[in-house]
Design an enzyme around this catalytic site. Sequence first.
Site, mmCIF file in Angstrom:
data_model
loop_
_atom_site.group_PDB
_atom_site.id
_atom_site.type_symbol
_atom_site.label_atom_id
_atom_site.label_comp_id
_atom_site.label_asym_id
_atom_site.label_seq_id
_atom_site.Cartn_x
_atom_site.Cartn_y
_atom_site.Cartn_z
ATOM 1 N N HIS A 190 -1.399 4.150 -2.618
ATOM 2 C CA HIS A 190 -2.596 4.333 -1.797
ATOM 3 C C HIS A 190 -2.293 5.130 -0.535
ATOM 4 C CE1 HIS A 190 -5.784 3.327 1.089
ATOM 5 N NE2 HIS A 190 -6.568 3.141 0.041
ATOM 6 N N ASP A 191 -1.203 4.772 0.134
ATOM 7 C CA ASP A 191 -0.852 5.442 1.387
ATOM 8 C C ASP A 191 0.241 6.487 1.192
ATOM 9 O OD1 ASP A 191 -2.697 3.790 2.505
ATOM 10 O OD2 ASP A 191 -1.276 2.547 3.611
ATOM 11 N N THR A 192 0.635 6.726 -0.063
ATOM 12 C CA THR A 192 1.648 7.742 -0.368
ATOM 13 C C THR A 192 1.071 8.682 -1.430
ATOM 14 O OG1 THR A 192 2.672 6.099 -1.857
ATOM 15 C CG2 THR A 192 3.656 6.384 0.340
ATOM 16 N N MET A 249 0.805 -1.219 0.000
ATOM 17 C CA MET A 249 0.000 0.000 0.000
ATOM 18 C C MET A 249 0.840 1.273 0.000
ATOM 19 S SD MET A 249 -3.307 -0.841 0.034
ATOM 20 C CE MET A 249 -4.399 0.072 1.127
#
Length: 417
Positions: free
Chosen positions: A215-217, A210
Amino acid sequence: MFTKQSLVTLLGGLSLAVAQTTTEGYPSLAEIRAAQATVQPYSPVSNVKGLTFNRFVNIWLENTDFDAAAATEHLPVLAKKGLLLNNFWAVTHPSEPNYCRHLPLGDTFGMDNDDFHQIPSNVSTIADLFDTKNIAWGEYQEGLPYPGYQGYRYPESGANDYVRNRNPLILFDSVTEDALRLRQIKNFSSFYDDLENHRLPQYMFITPNMTNDGHDTNITFSGDWTWGFLSELLENDYFTKDTLIMLTFDETGTYEIGNNIYTFLLGGAVPDDLLGTKDDTFYTHYSVIASLSTNWGLPSLGRWDCGANLFSWLAKKTGYVNYEVDTSNLYMNETHWGPLSDDDYSEYYAGWPVPTTDASCSAGNGILSTVKKTYEGLTATFNYTTPFPYDSRSGNNVGVKYSRTLKNGKVESGTSE
């Protein structure tokens, strides 16, 4: 152990899939360590010659608008090495139904969430299509603790490394109840082992963690990761020979716009005359299933893969004429009703949609025999022969015009309604 119960019920007279209660769980660290020591990956190989490619590699990044991806440093450079699919569309929001729709199923069954799902074993998937020709397949999930891990995420806390809802085939009981199939869902260590030992499957689905998928970056981070991941692989003749590599996204990051996502093809199987060019043909995630079926002579699942447009050069080779779609009124940002809905962004309905069983489909190979047997005598729930999904009941993607001119000059056209 953390547990969440969700009951999937069926319409009494049409119980074509077995209702069951699903359990979302996190195995203990001791259980994970024990499995890591005992569960071995399974890496079958095959050599089934395709019409225009012999291997297909599918790599997904996350939640990015087309223009944002096109503005990165590395992705346009990679796209120029292959073919940019300028009119490629995701089919809904959020992420998980796109994964479900694209690879295994050709439908979402109303999924409007990223929940823990287990789809009954008599619902056919793309793995069943591959099995008709003994075509080896595999998934490579970054951060997966061991082959076939079924937990919701790993690790349980901290950064989102591996998450179940980005793992398409783990959602299906027909895979998780089969020990060999389950062990074909592996991690990146297995990918590099299989690469080194020349035992990559003919179909592979690759999911970064992720962080790396953006998505998380953000897209800058995932673009840099993609450059690092692919640059060395593109120099590997074993990996690229007769191979079609797709880099795409699950969905746009902005839900209010059309779900047109940045997508390109690389590898030795991209036709020479298309290298460095753009293809404006209308495609969706379902076009991948349809094109794989065309390439290897496989049947259709009878769902939205049935009417999906084919990769342009495949269509030309088979004589199939793709549809032109007027996308000015198309968004593809909603999910149809079904039993996997949370009743938030789509309508919950206990009945499972019935596929078509009597169409030839764009691939031209009819419907999978088990699908025909399971749904014999029933009427298809949706018009699965159109080049994009729509639903009159919910009003999703209605009022969209599509047409094509056949080789004999006959014009076929329609409007979704």
